[in-house]
Design a protein around this motif. Sequence first.
Motif, PDB file in Angstrom:
ATOM      1  N   VAL A  64      23.251  47.161  64.537  1.00 33.61           N
ATOM      2  CA  VAL A  64      24.532  47.710  64.098  1.00 33.61           C
ATOM      3  C   VAL A  64      24.461  49.221  64.265  1.00 33.61           C
ATOM      4  O   VAL A  64      23.678  49.897  63.603  1.00 33.61           O
ATOM      5  N   ALA A  65      25.257  49.750  65.194  1.00 31.84           N
ATOM      6  CA  ALA A  65      25.244  51.186  65.481  1.00 31.84           C
ATOM      7  C   ALA A  65      26.680  51.649  65.723  1.00 31.84           C
ATOM      8  O   ALA A  65      27.160  51.621  66.864  1.00 31.84           O
ATOM      9  N   PRO A  66      27.378  52.061  64.671  1.00 29.69           N
ATOM     10  CA  PRO A  66      28.782  52.471  64.808  1.00 29.69           C
ATOM     11  C   PRO A  66      28.992  53.614  65.802  1.00 29.69           C
ATOM     12  O   PRO A  66      30.050  53.708  66.426  1.00 29.69           O
ATOM     13  N   GLN A  67      27.997  54.494  65.932  1.00 31.96           N
ATOM     14  CA  GLN A  67      28.115  55.628  66.847  1.00 31.96           C
ATOM     15  C   GLN A  67      27.598  55.296  68.250  1.00 31.96           C
ATOM     16  O   GLN A  67      27.641  56.137  69.140  1.00 31.96           O
ATOM     17  N   GLY A  68      27.101  54.083  68.420  1.00 33.03           N
ATOM     18  CA  GLY A  68      26.529  53.697  69.708  1.00 33.03           C
ATOM     19  C   GLY A  68      25.098  54.148  69.828  1.00 33.03           C
ATOM     20  O   GLY A  68      24.664  55.097  69.152  1.00 33.03           O
ATOM     21  N   VAL A  69      24.346  53.487  70.677  1.00 32.52           N
ATOM     22  CA  VAL A  69      22.948  53.851  70.906  1.00 32.52           C
ATOM     23  C   VAL A  69      22.558  53.377  72.302  1.00 32.52           C
ATOM     24  O   VAL A  69      23.042  52.347  72.772  1.00 32.52           O
ATOM     25  N   LEU A  70      21.720  54.144  72.972  1.00 38.30           N
ATOM     26  CA  LEU A  70      21.267  53.777  74.315  1.00 38.30           C
ATOM     27  C   LEU A  70      20.173  52.725  74.200  1.00 38.30           C
ATOM     28  O   LEU A  70      19.105  52.984  73.652  1.00 38.30           O
ATOM     29  N   MET A  71      20.441  51.529  74.702  1.00 42.29           N
ATOM     30  CA  MET A  71      19.488  50.426  74.638  1.00 42.29           C
ATOM     31  C   MET A  71      19.273  49.877  76.044  1.00 42.29           C
ATOM     32  O   MET A  71      20.227  49.453  76.697  1.00 42.29           O
ATOM     33  N   LEU A  72      18.027  49.902  76.489  1.00 43.28           N
ATOM     34  CA  LEU A  72      17.717  49.513  77.867  1.00 43.28           C
ATOM     35  C   LEU A  72      16.596  48.487  77.904  1.00 43.28           C
ATOM     36  O   LEU A  72      15.582  48.641  77.225  1.00 43.28           O
ATOM     37  N   SER A  73      16.797  47.448  78.701  1.00 41.00           N
ATOM     38  CA  SER A  73      15.794  46.404  78.919  1.00 41.00           C
ATOM     39  C   SER A  73      15.299  45.833  77.594  1.00 41.00           C
ATOM     40  O   SER A  73      14.109  45.852  77.283  1.00 41.00           O
ATOM     41  N   ASN A  74      16.242  45.317  76.809  1.00 42.36           N
ATOM     42  CA  ASN A  74      15.907  44.703  75.527  1.00 42.36           C
ATOM     43  C   ASN A  74      16.048  43.192  75.622  1.00 42.36           C
ATOM     44  O   ASN A  74      16.991  42.689  76.246  1.00 42.36           O
ATOM     45  N   ILE A  75      15.120  42.489  74.987  1.00 45.10           N
ATOM     46  CA  ILE A  75      15.256  41.042  74.841  1.00 45.10           C
ATOM     47  C   ILE A  75      15.410  40.766  73.359  1.00 45.10           C
ATOM     48  O   ILE A  75      14.478  40.977  72.571  1.00 45.10           O
ATOM     49  N   LEU A  76      16.599  40.345  72.979  1.00 47.15           N
ATOM     50  CA  LEU A  76      16.901  40.009  71.596  1.00 47.15           C
ATOM     51  C   LEU A  76      17.212  38.519  71.547  1.00 47.15           C
ATOM     52  O   LEU A  76      18.252  38.077  72.039  1.00 47.15           O
ATOM     53  N   GLY A  77      16.278  37.757  71.000  1.00 47.89           N
ATOM     54  CA  GLY A  77      16.411  36.303  71.064  1.00 47.89           C
ATOM     55  C   GLY A  77      16.228  35.837  72.499  1.00 47.89           C
ATOM     56  O   GLY A  77      15.186  36.056  73.108  1.00 47.89           O
ATOM     57  N   THR A  78      17.259  35.235  73.052  1.00 49.19           N
ATOM     58  CA  THR A  78      17.196  34.782  74.449  1.00 49.19           C
ATOM     59  C   THR A  78      18.046  35.656  75.370  1.00 49.19           C
ATOM     60  O   THR A  78      18.282  35.296  76.516  1.00 49.19           O
ATOM     61  N   LYS A  79      18.494  36.793  74.856  1.00 47.20           N
ATOM     62  CA  LYS A  79      19.424  37.616  75.623  1.00 47.20           C
ATOM     63  C   LYS A  79      18.781  38.906  76.133  1.00 47.20           C
ATOM     64  O   LYS A  79      18.173  39.652  75.372  1.00 47.20           O
ATOM     65  N   LEU A  80      18.950  39.129  77.433  1.00 46.22           N
ATOM     66  CA  LEU A  80      18.503  40.369  78.067  1.00 46.22           C
ATOM     67  C   LEU A  80      19.670  41.340  78.041  1.00 46.22           C
ATOM     68  O   LEU A  80      20.756  41.030  78.535  1.00 46.22           O
ATOM     69  N   GLY A  81      19.446  42.527  77.461  1.00 48.38           N
ATOM     70  CA  GLY A  81      20.560  43.445  77.290  1.00 48.38           C
ATOM     71  C   GLY A  81      20.281  44.857  77.755  1.00 48.38           C
ATOM     72  O   GLY A  81      19.137  45.330  77.716  1.00 48.38           O
ATOM     73  N   TYR A  82      21.347  45.522  78.191  1.00 50.44           N
ATOM     74  CA  TYR A  82      21.294  46.918  78.628  1.00 50.44           C
ATOM     75  C   TYR A  82      22.591  47.607  78.206  1.00 50.44           C
ATOM     76  O   TYR A  82      23.658  46.969  78.181  1.00 50.44           O
ATOM     77  N   THR A  83      22.498  48.896  77.930  1.00 46.76           N
ATOM     78  CA  THR A  83      23.708  49.698  77.846  1.00 46.76           C
ATOM     79  C   THR A  83      24.263  49.822  79.258  1.00 46.76           C
ATOM     80  O   THR A  83      23.544  50.195  80.184  1.00 46.76           O
ATOM     81  N   MET A  84      25.536  49.495  79.407  1.00 52.26           N
ATOM     82  CA  MET A  84      26.158  49.496  80.738  1.00 52.26           C
ATOM     83  C   MET A  84      26.776  50.863  81.032  1.00 52.26           C
ATOM     84  O   MET A  84      26.830  51.741  80.171  1.00 52.26           O
ATOM     85  N   ALA A  85      27.234  51.030  82.248  1.00 57.56           N
ATOM     86  CA  ALA A  85      27.757  52.324  82.694  1.00 57.56           C
ATOM     87  C   ALA A  85      28.955  52.778  81.869  1.00 57.56           C
ATOM     88  O   ALA A  85      29.186  53.980  81.711  1.00 57.56           O
ATOM     89  N   ASP A  86      29.724  51.818  81.320  1.00 52.60           N
ATOM     90  CA  ASP A  86      30.905  52.186  80.539  1.00 52.60           C
ATOM     91  C   ASP A  86      30.573  52.498  79.081  1.00 52.60           C
ATOM     92  O   ASP A  86      31.468  52.745  78.274  1.00 52.60           O
ATOM     93  N   GLY A  87      29.289  52.461  78.721  1.00 55.95           N
ATOM     94  CA  GLY A  87      28.869  52.793  77.366  1.00 55.95           C
ATOM     95  C   GLY A  87      28.754  51.607  76.433  1.00 55.95           C
ATOM     96  O   GLY A  87      28.216  51.728  75.328  1.00 55.95           O
ATOM     97  N   ASN A  88      29.261  50.453  76.853  1.00 55.76           N
ATOM     98  CA  ASN A  88      29.136  49.244  76.043  1.00 55.76           C
ATOM     99  C   ASN A  88      27.780  48.590  76.268  1.00 55.76           C
ATOM    100  O   ASN A  88      27.156  48.761  77.323  1.00 55.76           O
ATOM    101  N   TYR A  89      27.334  47.845  75.265  1.00 52.10           N
ATOM    102  CA  TYR A  89      26.070  47.119  75.390  1.00 52.10           C
ATOM    103  C   TYR A  89      26.375  45.723  75.919  1.00 52.10           C
ATOM    104  O   TYR A  89      27.172  44.979  75.339  1.00 52.10           O
ATOM    105  N   GLY A  90      25.747  45.360  77.043  1.00 48.26           N
ATOM    106  CA  GLY A  90      25.976  44.065  77.662  1.00 48.26           C
ATOM    107  C   GLY A  90      24.753  43.179  77.602  1.00 48.26           C
ATOM    108  O   GLY A  90      23.616  43.664  77.576  1.00 48.26           O
TER     109      GLY A  90
END
Length: 259
Positions: free
Chosen positions: A199-225
């Motif tokens: 939970v990050a209301p101000q946003g946070v840079l997250m790269l190459s994360n595995i949370l559970g079964t999901k691989l996630g990155y901050t995308m170019a538009d600033g959203n976390y995918g």
Amino acid sequence: MFIFELNKPGSRLHHEDENISWKFERLLNHLETAFYDANVALNLFISEREKDSGYSDRIQWDTDFQKRQILEAEVRMEFGLHPLEGFDKVRVEVDARLKRDKWSQGEIPLSHQQRLIFLHAKSFLGALDTIDKFLKVISEENGAPQNIKRLHIQISNEFPHLRGVRNSAQHLEDRARGLGAGKVPKPINLQPINNNHVVAPQGVLMLSNILGTKLGYTMADGNYGEVDISAESMLKVTKIIQDVFNSFIWKGSPQHLPR
């Protein structure tokens, strides 16, 4: 182990123009291979997630402790150091010798072991990306069934963050500096994150994360995918590729896949 199945309606495509048949057969073969890649990557990913090394780690720690004592005595004798001298020098040398001995016996360095699950996750991501690209190519070829365009849109709907996550994984050198996409990337405007893990209301840079079964990155538009590396994702992919096969007219004996 999960094995996902396909049914190819025939052995060859049926088209009055043999060159068109051959063109689509080659493209479909590549699509089929990417499907296998995704399935293999998923099973390897699951295997890494299910490993429980807690007990073996405790045994290894006891064994290493005893070996360190022996190696420390050897190193101090070789270097001519008394018990209270050269602590850092001895520690580094003992660590190096202990690790080399393990590697010579086939043990994988911890730093390498920790990367295996990420490699499998990225392989799954890459396979999905390849499927997406081949669907696009097939849909744009002359003579392609109209249904392929719909199926290409469907994979985007099923995996809405696929391209954004893929782009961040491929351009990590930009994302790591907080930069977006483009020839002259601009700073990313980070967007709020609120999922089951962060939970990050101000946003946070997250790269190459595995949370559970999901691989996630901050995308170019600033959203976390995220892209889910799971049997559920493979079921979606399987249905799409089966629909692709069924969209063509075939001849010859049907085939059950994988072989």
